[in-house]
Write an enzyme that holds these catalytic residues in place. Structure first.
Site, short mmCIF file in Angstrom:
data_model
loop_
_atom_site.label_atom_id
_atom_site.label_comp_id
_atom_site.label_asym_id
_atom_site.label_seq_id
_atom_site.Cartn_x
_atom_site.Cartn_y
_atom_site.Cartn_z
N GLY A 7 0.82 -1.22 0.00
CA GLY A 7 0.00 0.00 0.00
C GLY A 7 0.85 1.26 0.00
N GLY A 10 -0.22 5.18 -0.77
CA GLY A 10 -1.12 5.99 0.06
C GLY A 10 -0.40 7.11 0.79
N GLN A 11 -1.16 7.72 1.73
CA GLN A 11 -0.69 8.92 2.43
C GLN A 11 0.54 8.63 3.30
OE1 GLN A 11 -3.50 10.35 5.31
NE2 GLN A 11 -2.59 12.38 5.44
N ASP A 31 2.19 -1.67 -4.51
CA ASP A 31 0.83 -1.15 -4.47
C ASP A 31 0.08 -1.76 -5.65
OD1 ASP A 31 -0.37 1.63 -2.93
OD2 ASP A 31 -1.52 0.85 -4.61
N ASP A 51 -1.33 -6.88 -5.50
CA ASP A 51 -2.69 -6.89 -4.97
C ASP A 51 -2.65 -7.84 -3.78
OD1 ASP A 51 -5.30 -7.33 -4.37
OD2 ASP A 51 -5.91 -7.98 -6.39
N TYR A 144 -13.83 -1.04 8.54
CA TYR A 144 -12.39 -0.71 8.70
C TYR A 144 -11.94 -1.04 10.13
CZ TYR A 144 -8.41 2.59 9.10
OH TYR A 144 -7.19 3.20 9.32
N LYS A 148 -9.38 -3.93 11.47
CA LYS A 148 -8.14 -3.54 12.18
C LYS A 148 -8.05 -4.28 13.51
CE LYS A 148 -6.02 -0.77 9.36
NZ LYS A 148 -4.76 -1.20 8.75
#
Ligand code: AKB
Length: 324
Positions: A7, A10-11, A31, A51, A144, A148
């Site tokens: 990932g 992302g941010q 990613d 993936d 989510y 988690k």
């Protein structure tokens, strides 16, 4: 050290890749999507398509790269996950299983997991304690958050049973000059971005909304510190970390110190407001402070002073961010 990121587009990946490369690690970013233009600064590190919902591809790539450590960042965040819970389950739940299994089979020694304040939710007996400690009953309200919680438990399981040393942090809402990705805490970042580019922002949260937030440089440092801590110092796998917990209107006041003409209005979106209201107002991070000397460096105004010039630069470089 050879370090693989899932990932990475992302941010968090945006800032983590640079920090790892600066520390001379050999970074392999993965990613589903190609390297975004915002990650051009990381063009020295390699970028591979992965993936994480594809178990065979995940194991194959881990076997090819043979990383010493994995930072597992791939996730669908809270607001997007409520629009597509199946996708959130596949990426966050099955993806985490696949990544842990690939670590076990290939012999990756350490996995760093990014959990979230979304693991918390109001218990049936009343509101969450404020500040909220690490060990309260977990009642997440989003897919989510559910995934988690399961990811945290899987990390403890693989640490105990399979010798994959998993550790990580529960992130507050993270703020940085980078593209956020479908989170409920995104209102906080857009108070900065839209103040710079439009002179104001209509927040999708009430002015009295208060959740734990953190500036990304502190978030990245926390990840690196927990990743590199001696195992013997860690009394748990996953730690609360905290920085500051302003109300939305206190963020607005902080932005107005730098941009006095900025106008803020509030038009709460019921779905995202309900998610925000289910989260802790502030976190007790005393275990992280005790075990690996965690301490944030940025408070709200220090973040504002550092962030606004970065947001200006990001917008000059042509980043296109949609506020909703
Ligand atoms: C979200 O808003 O979903 C995330 C988070 C707090 O984990 N930023």
């Amino acid at each position: 050290m050879k370090i693989l990121l899932t990932g990475a587009g992302g941010q968090i990946g945006h800032d983590l890749i640079g920090a790892l490369a600066a520390a001379n690690h050999d970074v392999v970013s993965t990613d589903l999507a190609p390297r975004p233009p915002s990650h051009a600064h990381a063009s020295g590190s390699s970028w591979k398509r992965l993936d994480v919902t594809d178990a065979a591809a995940t194991e194959r790539l881990f076997d090819e790269v043979k990383p010493d450590m994995v930072f597992h960042l791939a996730a669908i965040l809270s607001a997007r996950g409520e629009k597509d819970p199946r996708l959130a389950y596949d990426v966050n739940q099955t993806g985490t299983w696949n990544v842990l299994e690939a670590c076990r089979k290939v012999g990756v020694g350490r996995l760093v997991f990014t959990s979230s304040i979304a693991v918390f939710g109001p218990p049936p007996s009343g509101p969450l304690p404020d500040p909220t400690p690490d060990d309260v009953a977990l009642h997440p309200t989003t897919m989510y958050g559910v995934t988690k919680v399961a990811g945290e438990l899987l990390c403890a399981y693989y640490t105990k049973k399979h010798n994959v040393d998993c550790r990580g942090v529960r992130f507050p809402g993270l703020i940085s000059a980078a593209m956020p990705g479908g989170g409920s805490s995104d209102y906080a970042l857009f108070m900065y971005v839209d103040a710079v580019r439009k002179g104001g922002y209509e927040a999708f949260a009430r002015p009295d909304t208060r959740i734990p937030l953190m500036y990304m440089p502190d978030g990245v440092r926390a990840l690196l510190e927990v990743a590199m801590a001696d195992r013997e110092r860690l009394s748990r796998c996953i730690y609360n970390i905290a920085a500051f917990s302003p109300r939305a209107d206190e963020i607005a006041a902080s932005v107005r110190r730098a941009i006095p003409e900025a106008q803020f209005t509030y038009s709460p979106d019921p779905r995202r407001q309900a998610i925000l209201d289910s989260w802790p107002q502030s976190l007790d991070d005393s275990a992280a402070r005790r075990d690996w000397s965690w301490k944030p460096r940025f408070d709200l105004d220090a973040m504002t002073d550092d962030l606004i010039p970065r947001v200006r630069r990001m917008l000059e470089l042509g980043a296109v961010l949609s506020s909703h």
